[in-house]
Design a protein around this motif. Structure first.
Motif: not given
Ligand code: BLA
Length: 311
Positions: A134, A136, A172
């Motif tokens: 991921q 983020t 995502k």
């Protein structure tokens, strides 16, 4: 009087030529994704020793239930690449391409992802190096793999603009490099798509060559689980499923998805789809048939030109 026959002949010739060139231009405007696969494999062999994957023995070609659709499968591996596989589907009215590369869990390289769907008047395209982790919560992953190659995306952002709203969950799995686009077929667009595909592929191939083996067991485990989560998502919810079921039937589609396209989903981990994506659980504990819980989102590109997520 004597001038007449040549004129007639030339008229006929012209007519034939026109018809032939019409037929010809029709043929060349239908894109052949098998050539995309061959070119990528040729580039790979210049840099990496490819071995046939054991999957190749079981999956090479299939015919659709209509007797007219052809599916061509190719599968390879290398010491670092767990699976490099291609599926090209063709019939009179559509061409589909699904090309992916997955690393062994000792490497954290992104997943190569090219998914192109072409029908008489539309093309749906996703081309990306899908992040394994991921982005983020791991900006160092973004810096490591994407920061220096954002120019590849910018080279094509005008010809292939953002394709509009898509399944919210998909975002995502995408990187700031993603080319998500829809367009009407033209030779120009298909030529550009071919060069974009090869350019993204070269960038991925370079990453697979540069990447160092991870020896920290906890990191290898994290890589393995991240790849398993990705495979679990796509084996269950990929947008192509409905069409694949229509083309080859429910049982064969399921086998192709779980054993070939997203191979590893049965072997790389024991978590279930619901373990990873609990929001899909229905009241009786089953996996919801819905493609999406969030719904369609992201009308515009959610990354700025530097690749920063702006939502
Ligand atoms: C549509 N394919 C789509 C769409 C996306 C993708 C984003 C738009 C619809 C949506 O928002 O879901 C592709 N989505 C992806 C990819 C990932 C993702 C690559 O999350 C990766 C994480 N497409 C194929 C194959 C077929 C196919 C193999 O890759 C057919 C066998 C067909 N894709 C296909 C069709 C549509 C589509 C028919 C339009 C139907 C629809 O919008 O649901």
């Amino acid at each position: 009087k004597s001038a007449n026959p040549p004129v007639l002949i030339s008229k006929n010739t012209n007519l034939t030529l026109t018809r032939r060139s019409q037929r010809f231009s029709f043929r060349v405007s239908a894109v052949s994704y098998k050539e995309f696969a061959e070119s990528a494999l040729e580039e790979t062999r210049k840099r990496v020793v490819l071995e046939p994957s054991p999957l190749q023995e079981r999956y090479s070609s299939m015919r659709g239930l209509d007797g007219k659709t052809q599916l061509q499968m190719l599968a390879f591996k290398s010491p670092k690449i767990r699976l490099l596989r291609s599926m090209a589907i063709e019939n009179e009215t559509m061409q589909v391409f699904d090309f992916a590369g997955f690393m062994e869990p000792e490497y954290d390289t992104p997943i190569f992802c090219a998914n192109f769907f072409t029908s008489a008047n539309t093309n749906i395209v996703v081309l990306d190096l899908n992040p394994l982790h991921q982005l983020t919560d791991q900006t160092d992953y973004q810096d490591k793999y994407y920061k220096n190659i954002m120019s590849i995306y910018h080279k094509y952002d005008e010809i292939f603009p953002w394709g509009g709203k898509l399944t919210g969950e998909s975002i995502k799995f995408f990187s700031p490099l993603v080319m998500w686009t829809r367009f009407s077929s033209s030779q120009e667009k298909h030529k550009a798509l071919f060069s974009a595909f090869l350019e993204y592929y070269q960038a991925w191939l370079e990453m697979t060559i540069q990447v160092k083996e991870e020896i920290e067991p906890s990191q290898v485990k994290a890589n393995r689980e991240a790849q398993h989560k990705y495979l679990t998502w796509r084996a269950q919810k990929d947008p192509g499923h409905a069409l694949l079921r229509k083309l080859i039937g429910e049982a064969k589609a399921k086998e192709l998805l779980r054993d070939f396209l997203f191979n590893g989903v049965n072997e790389m981990g024991t978590k279930t789809f619901i373990d990873y994506f609990p929001e899909y659980q229905t009241e009786d504990g089953a996996v919801s048939d819905k493609r999406s819980i969030i719904g369609k989102s992201f009308e515009t590109r959610p990354w700025d030109s530097n690749g920063l997520f702006i939502g």
